[in-house]
Design a protein around this motif. Structure first.
Motif, PDB file in Angstrom:
ATOM      1  N   HIS A   1     -26.607 -72.393 -11.245  1.00  0.00           N
ATOM      2  CA  HIS A   1     -25.443 -72.429 -10.353  1.00  0.00           C
ATOM      3  C   HIS A   1     -25.691 -73.346  -9.145  1.00  0.00           C
ATOM      4  N   PHE A   2     -26.915 -73.391  -8.682  1.00  0.00           N
ATOM      5  CA  PHE A   2     -27.212 -74.149  -7.470  1.00  0.00           C
ATOM      6  C   PHE A   2     -26.936 -75.642  -7.673  1.00  0.00           C
ATOM      7  N   THR A   3     -27.467 -76.216  -8.731  1.00  0.00           N
ATOM      8  CA  THR A   3     -27.260 -77.654  -8.954  1.00  0.00           C
ATOM      9  C   THR A   3     -25.789 -77.951  -9.228  1.00  0.00           C
ATOM     10  N   ARG A   4     -25.097 -77.071  -9.943  1.00  0.00           N
ATOM     11  CA  ARG A   4     -23.664 -77.301 -10.186  1.00  0.00           C
ATOM     12  C   ARG A   4     -22.870 -77.211  -8.891  1.00  0.00           C
ATOM     13  N   HIS A   5     -23.244 -76.257  -8.038  1.00  0.00           N
ATOM     14  CA  HIS A   5     -22.562 -76.117  -6.752  1.00  0.00           C
ATOM     15  C   HIS A   5     -22.762 -77.368  -5.891  1.00  0.00           C
ATOM     16  N   LEU A   6     -23.977 -77.878  -5.848  1.00  0.00           N
ATOM     17  CA  LEU A   6     -24.234 -79.071  -5.047  1.00  0.00           C
ATOM     18  C   LEU A   6     -23.430 -80.264  -5.561  1.00  0.00           C
ATOM     19  N   LYS A   7     -23.365 -80.416  -6.876  1.00  0.00           N
ATOM     20  CA  LYS A   7     -22.604 -81.520  -7.449  1.00  0.00           C
ATOM     21  C   LYS A   7     -21.127 -81.408  -7.088  1.00  0.00           C
ATOM     22  N   ARG A   8     -20.585 -80.200  -7.156  1.00  0.00           N
ATOM     23  CA  ARG A   8     -19.176 -79.989  -6.825  1.00  0.00           C
ATOM     24  C   ARG A   8     -18.904 -80.230  -5.348  1.00  0.00           C
ATOM     25  N   MET A   9     -19.796 -79.715  -4.482  1.00  0.00           N
ATOM     26  CA  MET A   9     -19.597 -79.889  -3.049  1.00  0.00           C
ATOM     27  C   MET A   9     -19.820 -81.339  -2.618  1.00  0.00           C
ATOM     28  N   ARG A  10     -20.730 -82.025  -3.276  1.00  0.00           N
ATOM     29  CA  ARG A  10     -20.966 -83.432  -2.952  1.00  0.00           C
ATOM     30  C   ARG A  10     -19.687 -84.243  -3.148  1.00  0.00           C
ATOM     31  N   ALA A  11     -19.006 -84.001  -4.254  1.00  0.00           N
ATOM     32  CA  ALA A  11     -17.749 -84.707  -4.522  1.00  0.00           C
ATOM     33  C   ALA A  11     -16.667 -84.282  -3.535  1.00  0.00           C
ATOM     34  N   ARG A  12     -16.599 -82.978  -3.239  1.00  0.00           N
ATOM     35  CA  ARG A  12     -15.553 -82.504  -2.334  1.00  0.00           C
ATOM     36  C   ARG A  12     -15.772 -83.017  -0.917  1.00  0.00           C
ATOM     37  N   TYR A  13     -17.017 -83.045  -0.462  1.00  0.00           N
ATOM     38  CA  TYR A  13     -17.284 -83.517   0.895  1.00  0.00           C
ATOM     39  C   TYR A  13     -17.012 -85.012   1.022  1.00  0.00           C
ATOM     40  N   ALA A  14     -17.291 -85.757  -0.036  1.00  0.00           N
ATOM     41  CA  ALA A  14     -16.956 -87.187  -0.014  1.00  0.00           C
ATOM     42  C   ALA A  14     -15.445 -87.369   0.111  1.00  0.00           C
ATOM     43  N   GLU A  15     -14.684 -86.531  -0.588  1.00  0.00           N
ATOM     44  CA  GLU A  15     -13.226 -86.591  -0.476  1.00  0.00           C
ATOM     45  C   GLU A  15     -12.766 -86.228   0.930  1.00  0.00           C
ATOM     46  N   ARG A  16     -13.394 -85.208   1.527  1.00  0.00           N
ATOM     47  CA  ARG A  16     -13.017 -84.795   2.883  1.00  0.00           C
ATOM     48  C   ARG A  16     -13.319 -85.901   3.895  1.00  0.00           C
ATOM     49  N   GLN A  17     -14.462 -86.537   3.740  1.00  0.00           N
ATOM     50  CA  GLN A  17     -14.790 -87.624   4.661  1.00  0.00           C
ATOM     51  C   GLN A  17     -13.785 -88.764   4.533  1.00  0.00           C
ATOM     52  N   HIS A  18     -13.442 -89.109   3.282  1.00  0.00           N
ATOM     53  CA  HIS A  18     -12.464 -90.172   3.063  1.00  0.00           C
ATOM     54  C   HIS A  18     -11.117 -89.789   3.672  1.00  0.00           C
ATOM     55  N   PHE A  19     -10.704 -88.524   3.490  1.00  0.00           N
ATOM     56  CA  PHE A  19      -9.428 -88.070   4.041  1.00  0.00           C
ATOM     57  C   PHE A  19      -9.415 -88.170   5.561  1.00  0.00           C
ATOM     58  N   LEU A  20     -10.488 -87.671   6.200  1.00  0.00           N
ATOM     59  CA  LEU A  20     -10.528 -87.701   7.663  1.00  0.00           C
ATOM     60  C   LEU A  20     -10.566 -89.133   8.182  1.00  0.00           C
ATOM     61  N   THR A  21     -11.361 -89.969   7.551  1.00  0.00           N
ATOM     62  CA  THR A  21     -11.435 -91.365   7.979  1.00  0.00           C
ATOM     63  C   THR A  21     -10.075 -92.040   7.869  1.00  0.00           C
ATOM     64  N   GLU A  22      -9.390 -91.791   6.767  1.00  0.00           N
ATOM     65  CA  GLU A  22      -8.068 -92.388   6.551  1.00  0.00           C
ATOM     66  C   GLU A  22      -7.068 -91.890   7.590  1.00  0.00           C
TER      67      GLU A  22
END
Length: 500
Positions: free
Chosen positions: A381-402
């Motif tokens: 679960h840990f590695t899957r969680h990190l992979k999912r959060m990595r993608a979500r945080y990248a999306e959040r950063q892109h959203f905030l920057t935009e």
């Protein structure tokens, strides 16, 4: 000559009317009122209390209630029974000051360390506000998994130490961490080199306790993670700021004419708060210098998991061949802050003193949390969680920057950074980031001024903004409020006008 008893004090002198609508039982109300009256000196030593029958009649309660209260207070030492006189106040519990007043308390000196801690009293925290850094995304998928594993651990299908456990941490979890770090971060260690902590702050605090004597020099990055600076200063280290450039900590910029420090604190994977990574050549130079000078290196790897795996450089610890690096990691930022679980990877000769220091500090991490975390890692679960959060945080950063570029593109400069949990918005030259942060705080927005992390090196004014743990709708509303505040307060934010 006979001694005459003092007249009984009527209940109206020391208790208010009992509140029969209160959920607090009448007996507890009565006992509390009598304790306060004696403690505050409103009923002096030797004063006779009303008889249980008279007091019950005066207050309109059952006599058995009063009898029970008097017996309880007699057992506590507030009153004493006298043959033929009922109950009297047993002994003075206050000094000779007039009733209702107390003499000034004698000073209670603290140790030097205790005095220094007055500076670090944390403010109470409520719900996170945008853009408060350090908050993880906790979604329904994670919660469901954590609940299921918790139930499994508590059901007995997984081994759980119900008594005191190993202060170093449960062996199975340490093995899981060692395997994960070897694969993900290039850390070279066995489970016997890992000590479980309540997070990177405790790891650094233990390092300071084990390695620092008062007056020892500690080199820190400038700007620096404020808690690290405070921990080392509370340990009475001599703090020496070392400027950070576009490649992170530059050990060559340290004061070369001085004696080598006891330790160096650095965040090489993602410098906090500027966000750059230390390149390989500079890592090798730092390690060579530390080995030659006998300096300990504290590597705080607080959120490298949220960067693209192919772009991450090996940890300092994995490159170290002289055994000078102490590697600190945390699960609290990766999963959820209240987890309070981290780890320190240590050179072998530091393990025993670290374990002893951990045992003296708070004995061990929660065995229940460790058991759940072990299953979370071993079941994948840990590695899957990190992979999912990595993608979500990248999306959040892109959203905030935009959003910020669209709304405040001419006001703030947001430069591309590797994915993580925060970014820095740069203000125009001459502005005060502290004044800007204060104005935004009044509008319910947390924007940490870059100057609050700066020790000596002057830098452009900037605001550190966390985007994890805040949904997109909340961030969009906050960006709009932020734009309105900065546009309205432009004259107040300008440093020259603030100083006037």
């Amino acid at each position: 000559m006979t001694t005459r008893s003092r007249p009984a004090a009527p209940a109206t002198l020391w208790t208010t009317r009992l509140d029969r609508s209160s959920p607090i039982p009448l007996s507890r109300q009565l006992a509390g009122a009598l304790r306060r009256a004696i403690g505050e000196g409103r009923i002096g030593a030797g004063a006779r209390l009303p008889s249980t029958r008279a007091l019950a009649s005066e207050l309109g309660v059952a006599r058995s209630t009063v009898v029970g209260v008097f017996e309880q207070l007699a057992a506590e030492g507030y009153i004493a029974g006298r043959a033929g006189s009922g109950y009297v106040v047993a002994a003075p519990l206050t000094d000779d000051a007039p009733r209702g007043r107390s003499k000034l308390a004698l000073p209670r000196p603290l140790s030097r360390h205790g005095e220094s801690l007055r500076l670090y009293a944390p403010a109470p925290r409520g719900l996170p506000r945008p853009f408060e850094p350090g908050h993880a995304e906790v979604d329904s998928r994670f919660i469901a998994t954590w609940k299921r594993l918790s139930a499994r651990v508590l059901s007995g299908r997984s081994r759980l130490a119900w008594g005191y456990g190993d202060p170093q941490g449960e062996p199975e979890l340490r093995r899981a961490i060692a395997d994960y770090l070897a694969a993900a971060r290039g850390v070279r260690c066995g489970p016997e080199q890992i000590v479980l902590t309540s997070g990177t702050q405790q790891g650094l605090s233990l390092a300071a306790r084990v390695l620092i004597d008062p007056g020892d020099a500690a080199w820190v990055e400038d700007p620096c993670y404020r808690a690290a600076f405070d921990i080392l200063r509370a340990a009475e280290a001599e703090i020496v700021p070392v400027p950070v450039d576009g490649q992170g900590l530059d050990i060559a910029a340290g004061p070369q004419r001085r004696q080598a420090p006891r330790l160096v604190y650095t965040t090489p994977s993602r410098q906090y708060p500027l966000g750059m990574a230390m390149p390989l050549a500079r890592r090798v130079a730092l390690l060579a210098w530390a080995a030659a000078a006998g300096v300990w290196v504290i590597e705080d790897d607080y959120e490298s998991e949220f960067q693209a795996p192919g772009r991450m450089l090996p940890s300092l610890q994995g490159l170290d061949r002289a055994g000078r690096v102490i590697y600190l990691g945390t699960f609290s930022k990766l999963l959820f802050p209240s987890l309070r679980l981290g780890y320190a990877v240590l050179p072998e000769d530091l393990v025993a003193p670290f374990v002893a220091a951990r045992h003296l500090a708070d004995r061990q991490s929660s065995a229940l949390i460790q058991a759940i975390m072990t299953d979370f890692m071993l079941d994948g679960h840990f590695t899957r969680h990190l992979k999912r959060m990595r993608a979500r945080y990248a999306e959040r950063q892109h959203f905030l920057t935009e959003q910020m570029t669209r709304r405040m593109g001419g006001l703030l400069d947001i430069r591309p950074v590797e994915s993580g949990m925060y970014l820095t918005a740069w203000l125009p030259e001459g502005w005060s980031d502290l004044a800007a942060a204060q104005s935004l705080d009044e509008a319910g927005i947390v924007a940490v001024p870059l100057s609050s992390f700066t020790l000596e090196t002057k830098r452009e004014p900037g605001l550190v903004l966390g985007y994890t743990g805040h949904d997109e709708a909340a961030m969009a509303r906050a960006v709009e409020r932020m734009a309105q505040v900065l546009e309205r307060q432009t004259g107040l934010i300008n440093r020259s006008k603030v100083e006037l």
